[in-house]
Design a protein around this motif. Structure first.
Motif, PDB file in Angstrom:
ATOM      1  N   GLN A 114       3.254  13.961   8.111  1.00 38.17           N
ATOM      2  CA  GLN A 114       1.850  14.065   8.506  1.00 38.17           C
ATOM      3  C   GLN A 114       1.145  15.067   7.602  1.00 38.17           C
ATOM      4  N   PRO A 115      -0.187  15.020   7.513  1.00 34.38           N
ATOM      5  CA  PRO A 115      -0.897  15.979   6.670  1.00 34.38           C
ATOM      6  C   PRO A 115      -0.651  17.408   7.149  1.00 34.38           C
ATOM      7  N   THR A 116      -0.660  18.340   6.206  1.00 34.44           N
ATOM      8  CA  THR A 116      -0.400  19.727   6.560  1.00 34.44           C
ATOM      9  C   THR A 116      -1.623  20.374   7.186  1.00 34.44           C
ATOM     10  N   LYS A 117      -2.826  19.901   6.839  1.00 34.23           N
ATOM     11  CA  LYS A 117      -4.055  20.462   7.401  1.00 34.23           C
ATOM     12  C   LYS A 117      -4.900  19.336   7.989  1.00 34.23           C
ATOM     13  N   PRO A 118      -5.559  19.606   9.126  1.00 35.89           N
ATOM     14  CA  PRO A 118      -6.425  18.578   9.709  1.00 35.89           C
ATOM     15  C   PRO A 118      -7.530  18.180   8.733  1.00 35.89           C
ATOM     16  N   GLY A 119      -7.831  16.892   8.681  1.00 37.25           N
ATOM     17  CA  GLY A 119      -8.879  16.386   7.800  1.00 37.25           C
ATOM     18  C   GLY A 119      -8.397  15.993   6.415  1.00 37.25           C
ATOM     19  N   GLU A 120      -7.212  16.437   6.011  1.00 38.20           N
ATOM     20  CA  GLU A 120      -6.659  16.044   4.718  1.00 38.20           C
ATOM     21  C   GLU A 120      -5.997  14.678   4.852  1.00 38.20           C
TER      22      GLU A 120
ATOM     23  N   PRO B 170      -7.112   8.616   6.813  1.00 39.13           N
ATOM     24  CA  PRO B 170      -7.061   8.473   5.353  1.00 39.13           C
ATOM     25  C   PRO B 170      -5.642   8.723   4.831  1.00 39.13           C
ATOM     26  N   VAL B 171      -5.245   7.917   3.833  1.00 41.06           N
ATOM     27  CA  VAL B 171      -3.934   8.083   3.216  1.00 41.06           C
ATOM     28  C   VAL B 171      -4.096   8.185   1.706  1.00 41.06           C
ATOM     29  N   LYS B 172      -3.199   8.963   1.108  1.00 41.16           N
ATOM     30  CA  LYS B 172      -3.123   9.060  -0.347  1.00 41.16           C
ATOM     31  C   LYS B 172      -1.720   8.631  -0.728  1.00 41.16           C
ATOM     32  N   LEU B 173      -1.635   7.488  -1.411  1.00 37.38           N
ATOM     33  CA  LEU B 173      -0.352   7.007  -1.892  1.00 37.38           C
ATOM     34  C   LEU B 173      -0.081   7.646  -3.251  1.00 37.38           C
ATOM     35  N   VAL B 174       1.136   8.106  -3.447  1.00 32.40           N
ATOM     36  CA  VAL B 174       1.561   8.597  -4.753  1.00 32.40           C
ATOM     37  C   VAL B 174       2.704   7.680  -5.180  1.00 32.40           C
ATOM     38  N   LEU B 175       2.379   6.764  -6.098  1.00 33.12           N
ATOM     39  CA  LEU B 175       3.331   5.736  -6.527  1.00 33.12           C
ATOM     40  C   LEU B 175       3.921   6.082  -7.875  1.00 33.12           C
ATOM     41  N   THR B 176       5.249   5.936  -7.996  1.00 33.62           N
ATOM     42  CA  THR B 176       5.925   6.152  -9.265  1.00 33.62           C
ATOM     43  C   THR B 176       6.810   4.942  -9.543  1.00 33.62           C
TER      44      THR B 176
ATOM     45  N   VAL C 146       1.003   7.899  -9.832  1.00 28.37           N
ATOM     46  CA  VAL C 146      -0.380   7.423  -9.757  1.00 28.37           C
ATOM     47  C   VAL C 146      -0.834   7.561  -8.311  1.00 28.37           C
ATOM     48  N   GLU C 147      -2.027   8.142  -8.110  1.00 25.77           N
ATOM     49  CA  GLU C 147      -2.555   8.309  -6.757  1.00 25.77           C
ATOM     50  C   GLU C 147      -3.553   7.201  -6.433  1.00 25.77           C
ATOM     51  N   VAL C 148      -3.407   6.648  -5.241  1.00 25.87           N
ATOM     52  CA  VAL C 148      -4.310   5.621  -4.722  1.00 25.87           C
ATOM     53  C   VAL C 148      -4.662   6.018  -3.299  1.00 25.87           C
ATOM     54  N   SER C 149      -5.959   6.113  -2.998  1.00 25.53           N
ATOM     55  CA  SER C 149      -6.390   6.529  -1.652  1.00 25.53           C
ATOM     56  C   SER C 149      -7.179   5.425  -0.967  1.00 25.53           C
ATOM     57  N   PHE C 150      -6.991   5.312   0.341  1.00 29.29           N
ATOM     58  CA  PHE C 150      -7.779   4.400   1.157  1.00 29.29           C
ATOM     59  C   PHE C 150      -7.635   4.813   2.615  1.00 29.29           C
ATOM     60  N   THR C 151      -8.477   4.245   3.456  1.00 34.58           N
ATOM     61  CA  THR C 151      -8.407   4.488   4.897  1.00 34.58           C
ATOM     62  C   THR C 151      -8.266   3.146   5.603  1.00 34.58           C
ATOM     63  N   PRO C 152      -7.124   2.907   6.266  1.00 34.94           N
ATOM     64  CA  PRO C 152      -6.953   1.627   6.970  1.00 34.94           C
ATOM     65  C   PRO C 152      -8.003   1.492   8.078  1.00 34.94           C
ATOM     66  N   ASN C 153      -8.736   0.372   8.079  1.00 39.56           N
ATOM     67  CA  ASN C 153      -9.815   0.223   9.056  1.00 39.56           C
ATOM     68  C   ASN C 153      -9.523  -0.786  10.157  1.00 39.56           C
ATOM     69  N   LYS C 154      -8.338  -1.420  10.122  1.00 40.82           N
ATOM     70  CA  LYS C 154      -7.965  -2.309  11.225  1.00 40.82           C
ATOM     71  C   LYS C 154      -6.451  -2.273  11.409  1.00 40.82           C
ATOM     72  N   THR C 155      -6.021  -2.605  12.618  1.00 45.82           N
ATOM     73  CA  THR C 155      -4.601  -2.564  12.935  1.00 45.82           C
ATOM     74  C   THR C 155      -3.928  -3.861  12.484  1.00 45.82           C
ATOM     75  N   GLY C 156      -2.613  -3.795  12.405  1.00 42.10           N
ATOM     76  CA  GLY C 156      -1.827  -4.972  12.053  1.00 42.10           C
ATOM     77  C   GLY C 156      -1.006  -4.756  10.801  1.00 42.10           C
ATOM     78  N   LYS C 157      -0.490  -5.858  10.296  1.00 39.32           N
ATOM     79  CA  LYS C 157       0.379  -5.848   9.120  1.00 39.32           C
ATOM     80  C   LYS C 157      -0.497  -5.924   7.867  1.00 39.32           C
ATOM     81  N   LEU C 158      -0.303  -4.976   6.953  1.00 39.25           N
ATOM     82  CA  LEU C 158      -1.061  -4.911   5.714  1.00 39.25           C
ATOM     83  C   LEU C 158      -0.061  -5.049   4.561  1.00 39.25           C
ATOM     84  N   VAL C 159      -0.136  -6.176   3.847  1.00 40.19           N
ATOM     85  CA  VAL C 159       0.807  -6.460   2.768  1.00 40.19           C
ATOM     86  C   VAL C 159       0.172  -6.093   1.430  1.00 40.19           C
TER      87      VAL C 159
END
Length: 137
Positions: A43-49, A74-80, A108-121
């Motif tokens: 989980q994020p270390t600080k609220p709002g991050e 909000p999520v920040k993916l760090v992909l290698t 590489v960082e990619v950020s987004f905020t999931p806006n609906k529930t369910g399976k996201l491929v």
């Protein structure tokens, strides 16, 4: 019969050799999903991050998968990407207009905020032949 045997046996051998060679090339997909790692569930270390999730792109595909996310968080993916042996050279997430190249051995960082529930491929640009899953709660 010996004539047919001389033709059929080499053809069968070539077909089998081609099948074995093609199985190790191009896009491949691991049928069993990997277990989520501690980094994926942190989980994020600080609220709002944004929540940071480390993903690796290996010969097995995007790992870990599945990863559970929360709607509106909000999520920040760090992909290698650590392999050149698959077609997974980018991340494509159609629902969020994400199509980001993944250079070899560079995070590489990619950020987004999931806006609906369910399976996201998400997955590679070749029709998501290699893919991963986010389960949004």
């Amino acid at each position: 019969m010996p004539f047919i045997s001389k033709i059929i046996k080499p053809l069968l051998a070539l077909t089998l050799a081609a099948a074995v060679l093609s199985a190790g090339q191009g896009c491949s997909k691991e049928s069993k999903p990997a277990e989520p790692s501690a980094a994926a569930t942190a989980q994020p270390t600080k609220p709002g991050e944004p929540r940071t999730i480390a993903l690796s792109v290996t010969e097995k595909g995007y790992e870990p998968s599945p990863v559970t996310l929360k709607q509106g968080e909000p999520v920040k993916l760090v992909l290698t990407r650590t392999t050149d042996q698959t077609c997974a050279t980018e991340i494509v997430l159609d629902e969020y207009n994400i199509n980001t190249p993944l250079p070899l051995n560079q995070p590489v960082e990619v950020s987004f905020t999931p806006n609906k529930t369910g399976k996201l491929v998400y997955g590679c640009a070749m029709g998501k032949m290699i893919s991963g899953v986010f389960m949004v709660e």
